[in-house]
Design a protein around this motif. Structure first.
Motif, PDB file in Angstrom:
ATOM      1  N   GLU A 308      43.632   4.266  42.109  1.00  0.00           N
ATOM      2  CA  GLU A 308      42.634   5.175  42.431  1.00  0.00           C
ATOM      3  C   GLU A 308      42.532   5.384  44.140  1.00  0.00           C
ATOM      4  OE1 GLU A 308      40.569   2.676  39.725  1.00  0.00           O
ATOM      5  OE2 GLU A 308      42.793   2.664  40.144  1.00  0.00           O
ATOM      6  N   PHE A 309      42.925   4.462  44.802  1.00  0.00           N
ATOM      7  CA  PHE A 309      42.370   4.502  46.207  1.00  0.00           C
ATOM      8  C   PHE A 309      43.399   5.781  46.695  1.00  0.00           C
ATOM      9  CE2 PHE A 309      43.597   3.395  50.567  1.00  0.00           C
ATOM     10  CZ  PHE A 309      42.368   3.412  51.006  1.00  0.00           C
ATOM     11  N   SER A 310      44.623   5.927  46.543  1.00  0.00           N
ATOM     12  CA  SER A 310      45.550   7.005  46.954  1.00  0.00           C
ATOM     13  C   SER A 310      46.856   6.814  46.231  1.00  0.00           C
ATOM     14  CB  SER A 310      45.507   6.730  48.619  1.00  0.00           C
ATOM     15  OG  SER A 310      46.891   5.729  48.732  1.00  0.00           O
ATOM     16  N   GLU A 311      47.737   7.684  46.571  1.00  0.00           N
ATOM     17  CA  GLU A 311      48.953   7.732  46.008  1.00  0.00           C
ATOM     18  C   GLU A 311      49.884   6.980  46.492  1.00  0.00           C
ATOM     19  OE1 GLU A 311      49.247  11.255  49.163  1.00  0.00           O
ATOM     20  OE2 GLU A 311      47.881  10.762  47.626  1.00  0.00           O
ATOM     21  N   ASP A 312      49.546   6.227  47.747  1.00  0.00           N
ATOM     22  CA  ASP A 312      50.435   5.237  48.260  1.00  0.00           C
ATOM     23  C   ASP A 312      50.296   3.972  47.592  1.00  0.00           C
ATOM     24  OD1 ASP A 312      51.201   6.920  50.529  1.00  0.00           O
ATOM     25  OD2 ASP A 312      49.493   6.319  51.689  1.00  0.00           O
ATOM     26  N   ASN A 313      51.272   3.265  47.385  1.00  0.00           N
ATOM     27  CA  ASN A 313      51.416   1.758  46.884  1.00  0.00           C
ATOM     28  C   ASN A 313      51.064   1.106  48.220  1.00  0.00           C
ATOM     29  OD1 ASN A 313      53.647   1.485  48.643  1.00  0.00           O
ATOM     30  ND2 ASN A 313      55.312   1.776  46.816  1.00  0.00           N
ATOM     31  N   ARG A 314      50.746  -0.298  47.783  1.00  0.00           N
ATOM     32  CA  ARG A 314      50.296  -1.347  48.692  1.00  0.00           C
ATOM     33  C   ARG A 314      51.168  -1.534  49.926  1.00  0.00           C
ATOM     34  NH1 ARG A 314      50.391  -6.990  48.285  1.00  0.00           N
ATOM     35  NH2 ARG A 314      52.358  -6.741  47.706  1.00  0.00           N
ATOM     36  N   LYS A 315      52.454  -1.382  49.720  1.00  0.00           N
ATOM     37  CA  LYS A 315      53.544  -1.475  50.896  1.00  0.00           C
ATOM     38  C   LYS A 315      53.245  -0.263  51.947  1.00  0.00           C
ATOM     39  CE  LYS A 315      57.223  -2.765  52.905  1.00  0.00           C
ATOM     40  NZ  LYS A 315      57.528  -1.578  53.926  1.00  0.00           N
ATOM     41  N   LYS A 316      52.983   0.793  51.506  1.00  0.00           N
ATOM     42  CA  LYS A 316      52.806   2.141  52.376  1.00  0.00           C
ATOM     43  C   LYS A 316      51.370   1.895  53.035  1.00  0.00           C
ATOM     44  CE  LYS A 316      55.769   5.598  49.881  1.00  0.00           C
ATOM     45  NZ  LYS A 316      55.710   6.751  48.979  1.00  0.00           N
ATOM     46  N   ILE A 317      50.295   1.506  52.322  1.00  0.00           N
ATOM     47  CA  ILE A 317      49.284   1.131  52.886  1.00  0.00           C
ATOM     48  C   ILE A 317      49.075   0.144  54.057  1.00  0.00           C
ATOM     49  CG2 ILE A 317      46.708   0.582  52.474  1.00  0.00           C
ATOM     50  CD1 ILE A 317      47.005   1.594  49.729  1.00  0.00           C
ATOM     51  N   PHE A 318      49.973  -0.814  53.661  1.00  0.00           N
ATOM     52  CA  PHE A 318      50.077  -2.085  54.797  1.00  0.00           C
ATOM     53  C   PHE A 318      50.888  -1.450  56.057  1.00  0.00           C
ATOM     54  CE2 PHE A 318      52.475  -5.616  56.415  1.00  0.00           C
ATOM     55  CZ  PHE A 318      51.726  -6.532  56.373  1.00  0.00           C
ATOM     56  N   ASP A 319      51.980  -0.521  55.675  1.00  0.00           N
ATOM     57  CA  ASP A 319      52.634  -0.224  56.865  1.00  0.00           C
ATOM     58  C   ASP A 319      51.783   0.576  57.678  1.00  0.00           C
ATOM     59  OD1 ASP A 319      54.882  -1.614  56.168  1.00  0.00           O
ATOM     60  OD2 ASP A 319      56.107  -0.196  55.077  1.00  0.00           O
ATOM     61  N   LYS A 320      51.126   1.520  57.077  1.00  0.00           N
ATOM     62  CA  LYS A 320      50.277   2.512  58.010  1.00  0.00           C
ATOM     63  C   LYS A 320      49.310   1.724  58.427  1.00  0.00           C
ATOM     64  CE  LYS A 320      50.828   6.790  54.877  1.00  0.00           C
ATOM     65  NZ  LYS A 320      49.981   7.793  54.038  1.00  0.00           N
ATOM     66  N   LEU A 321      48.559   0.723  58.183  1.00  0.00           N
ATOM     67  CA  LEU A 321      47.538   0.119  59.148  1.00  0.00           C
ATOM     68  C   LEU A 321      48.194  -0.726  60.223  1.00  0.00           C
ATOM     69  CD1 LEU A 321      45.299  -1.407  55.926  1.00  0.00           C
ATOM     70  CD2 LEU A 321      44.886   0.260  57.590  1.00  0.00           C
ATOM     71  N   GLU A 359      50.199  -8.234  43.937  1.00  0.00           N
ATOM     72  CA  GLU A 359      50.855  -6.633  44.115  1.00  0.00           C
ATOM     73  C   GLU A 359      49.902  -5.709  44.587  1.00  0.00           C
ATOM     74  OE1 GLU A 359      53.918  -5.907  43.392  1.00  0.00           O
ATOM     75  OE2 GLU A 359      54.289  -7.944  42.417  1.00  0.00           O
ATOM     76  N   THR A 360      48.487  -6.007  44.963  1.00  0.00           N
ATOM     77  CA  THR A 360      47.495  -5.218  45.230  1.00  0.00           C
ATOM     78  C   THR A 360      46.664  -5.534  46.405  1.00  0.00           C
ATOM     79  OG1 THR A 360      45.928  -5.892  43.867  1.00  0.00           O
ATOM     80  CG2 THR A 360      47.210  -4.081  42.751  1.00  0.00           C
ATOM     81  N   THR A 361      47.181  -6.653  47.125  1.00  0.00           N
ATOM     82  CA  THR A 361      46.101  -7.151  48.061  1.00  0.00           C
ATOM     83  C   THR A 361      46.746  -6.963  49.306  1.00  0.00           C
ATOM     84  OG1 THR A 361      44.646  -9.372  48.589  1.00  0.00           O
ATOM     85  CG2 THR A 361      47.306  -9.486  47.838  1.00  0.00           C
ATOM     86  N   ILE A 362      45.684  -6.966  50.317  1.00  0.00           N
ATOM     87  CA  ILE A 362      45.842  -6.980  52.082  1.00  0.00           C
ATOM     88  C   ILE A 362      44.818  -7.644  52.305  1.00  0.00           C
ATOM     89  CG2 ILE A 362      45.942  -5.588  53.664  1.00  0.00           C
ATOM     90  CD1 ILE A 362      47.310  -3.283  52.557  1.00  0.00           C
ATOM     91  N   ALA A 381      39.959   3.585  59.598  1.00  0.00           N
ATOM     92  CA  ALA A 381      41.404   3.572  59.367  1.00  0.00           C
ATOM     93  C   ALA A 381      41.314   3.633  57.821  1.00  0.00           C
ATOM     94  CB  ALA A 381      42.292   2.560  59.539  1.00  0.00           C
ATOM     95  N   ILE A 382      40.834   2.759  57.056  1.00  0.00           N
ATOM     96  CA  ILE A 382      40.714   2.550  55.517  1.00  0.00           C
ATOM     97  C   ILE A 382      40.006   3.952  54.988  1.00  0.00           C
ATOM     98  CG2 ILE A 382      39.915   1.152  53.523  1.00  0.00           C
ATOM     99  CD1 ILE A 382      40.383  -1.330  55.323  1.00  0.00           C
ATOM    100  N   LYS A 383      39.129   4.137  55.326  1.00  0.00           N
ATOM    101  CA  LYS A 383      38.561   5.435  54.789  1.00  0.00           C
ATOM    102  C   LYS A 383      39.255   6.655  55.105  1.00  0.00           C
ATOM    103  CE  LYS A 383      33.537   4.144  55.214  1.00  0.00           C
ATOM    104  NZ  LYS A 383      32.116   4.710  55.888  1.00  0.00           N
ATOM    105  N   ALA A 384      40.131   6.760  56.218  1.00  0.00           N
ATOM    106  CA  ALA A 384      40.890   7.900  56.392  1.00  0.00           C
ATOM    107  C   ALA A 384      41.992   7.875  55.369  1.00  0.00           C
ATOM    108  CB  ALA A 384      41.496   7.891  57.790  1.00  0.00           C
ATOM    109  N   LEU A 385      42.534   6.675  55.394  1.00  0.00           N
ATOM    110  CA  LEU A 385      43.682   6.495  54.141  1.00  0.00           C
ATOM    111  C   LEU A 385      42.965   6.890  52.886  1.00  0.00           C
ATOM    112  CD1 LEU A 385      45.471   3.327  55.441  1.00  0.00           C
ATOM    113  CD2 LEU A 385      46.236   5.618  55.687  1.00  0.00           C
ATOM    114  N   SER A 386      42.190   6.473  52.608  1.00  0.00           N
ATOM    115  CA  SER A 386      41.466   6.845  51.046  1.00  0.00           C
ATOM    116  C   SER A 386      41.216   8.389  50.934  1.00  0.00           C
ATOM    117  CB  SER A 386      39.923   6.018  51.108  1.00  0.00           C
ATOM    118  OG  SER A 386      39.085   6.714  51.622  1.00  0.00           O
ATOM    119  N   ASN A 387      41.187   9.089  51.959  1.00  0.00           N
ATOM    120  CA  ASN A 387      40.963  10.496  51.966  1.00  0.00           C
ATOM    121  C   ASN A 387      42.453  11.368  51.825  1.00  0.00           C
ATOM    122  OD1 ASN A 387      38.257  10.275  51.880  1.00  0.00           O
ATOM    123  ND2 ASN A 387      37.974  10.357  53.883  1.00  0.00           N
ATOM    124  N   LYS A 388      43.571  10.445  51.665  1.00  0.00           N
ATOM    125  CA  LYS A 388      44.760  10.856  51.920  1.00  0.00           C
ATOM    126  C   LYS A 388      45.200  12.079  52.906  1.00  0.00           C
ATOM    127  CE  LYS A 388      45.191  10.912  46.802  1.00  0.00           C
ATOM    128  NZ  LYS A 388      43.398  10.458  46.614  1.00  0.00           N
TER     129      LYS A 388
END
Length: 400
Positions: A308-321, A359-362, A381-388
């Motif tokens: 529900e957070f975004s269409e990105d999986n954990r790996k993509k979120i990790f890389d963006k951060l 599979e989901t943790t950071i 950064a997390i709030k911006a990613l959650s807004n896609k």
């Protein structure tokens, strides 16, 4: 007040030591003294840690892994013995069992606390079980009342891997007073540091004497323990020990750092409050659970990113951060998924909760030297990613 959100030019690590001039002077004093190792700073550090947690004895080792190895030796773990532990931990928590020829038995985690699940623990106990190694994941103590009850019922030794939880309490008691032996780690990302180092605390004199021998080749110079005495030079090796001795250089740093432990833990809790207040109610973002019986010392701040957070999986979120110089990390890969453990016969599916968690943790940055603005940078950064959206928004500073 708001200010422009710009990517950082340097990495904000997930953890980092904080040294001051008092720490530096403490090391210099040892360098100018007669003892660089096996001197008075060792005992001073051991006593300081033991006194802080309320234990009778402390035994210092070269690192936390060596300390856990010593605890397994003192507990009498050997070939044919099973030790129940959690898969959600660093490799050392189960490797120490293998070092002694024992067999780690992995018990799944509680999906709220991420610690070993007492409801599943008793089902893992067999006639071959010798001990339980409970791990205080992220600084939140394991449910030591229930674990102790189960261990007492079955006559098991309890070793608490408290590498993450120095300064924490459970039911109003300091971590270090619940288990038969408790290990604290002093790696640079921990609450206080000796560079590398570990300490076992215990109230049991028998365990204490075995730990002292084990860290120094299994050797003793105590005439009361020797089978014979050829003279003042005489020593005996009575067990197969290791050279796991800490230096006075490390111990002196530890003594100085311990003076700041409560300050460091307090600051960690302040940062957690900032995170909790500003990251709550984001769909798909699961914040750390706080057990009502525990007061965590917050070694790690671990969040889970659900679909529900975004269409990105954990790996993509990790890389963006990481691209924003936020030094996120992942704690931990379930131990039995490592190739070495797979060769021993452990298989995927053994602990479904731990695997789902992984599979989901950071892990987000958390250390005492962080500023409030550092925390806000992560939050924004997390709030911006959650807004896609791209991270080009503004964020509130602590000067509001």
């Amino acid at each position: 007040m708001s200010q422009s959100y710009q990517p950082r030019s340097s990495l904000l690590p997930y953890g980092q030591q904080w040294l001051d001039e008092a720490d530096i002077e403490s090391v210099i004093d040892v360098l100018r003294s007669d003892f660089l190792t096996q001197g008075p700073a060792i005992q001073a550090f051991e006593q300081k840690v033991a006194n802080y947690v309320g234990a009778k004895y402390g035994v210092a080792f070269t690192n936390g892994t060596a300390a856990l190895h010593g605890a397994c030796f003192a507990a009498g773990i050997g070939a044919g013995d099973e030790v129940v532990t959690t898969p959600l931990t660093f490799l050392a928590s189960s490797n120490c069992v293998l070092y002694q020829g024992g067999t780690p038995i992995f018990c799944d985690i509680n999906m709220e606390t991420y610690n070993i699940d007492p409801l599943q623990l008793e089902r893992k106990i067999t006639p071959s079980t010798k001990a339980i190694i409970a791990v205080d994941f992220s600084g939140q103590p394991a449910e030591m009342d229930e674990i102790s009850r189960i261990a007492h019922k079955h006559g098991l030794v309890v070793i608490e891997d408290a590498a993450h939880s120095l300064g924490a309490e459970y039911e109003g008691r300091k971590v270090g007073t619940w288990a038969d032996m408790t290990m604290f780690s002093f790696h640079p990302v921990k609450h206080v540091t000796t560079g590398e180092g570990g300490v076992i605390v215990t109230d049991d004199e028998g365990f204490y004497r075995k730990l002292i021998q084990f860290r120094s080749h299994g050797m003793t110079r105590d005439p009361k323990e020797m089978t014979r005495n050829d003279g003042p030079w005489y020593y005996e090796m009575q067990a197969l020990g290791y050279n796991y001795r800490m230096t006075d250089i490390q111990a002196a740093l530890g003594v100085s750092q311990m003076d700041k432990l409560d300050q460091f833990v307090s600051r960690r809790r302040e940062i957690v409050e900032i995170y909790n207040k500003n990251l709550s109610n984001i769909p798909g973002l699961v914040l750390p659970y706080q057990h009502p019986k525990a007061n965590s010392s917050w070694h790690l701040y671990v969040v889970r990113f659900l679909p529900e957070f975004s269409e990105d999986n954990r790996k993509k979120i990790f890389d963006k951060l990481r691209a924003l110089n936020i030094g996120v990390n992942v704690h931990y890969i379930p131990v039995y998924l490592q190739p070495y453990y797979e060769e021993l016969g452990y298989q995927k599916g053994l602990c479904p909760n731990a695997e789902s968690y992984y599979e989901t943790t950071i892990t987000l940055p958390l250390f005492p030297k962080m500023t409030d603005d550092d925390a806000w940078y992560v939050i924004s950064a997390i709030k911006a990613l959650s807004n896609k959206s791209e991270v080009q928004s503004s964020y509130a500073t602590t000067s509001e």
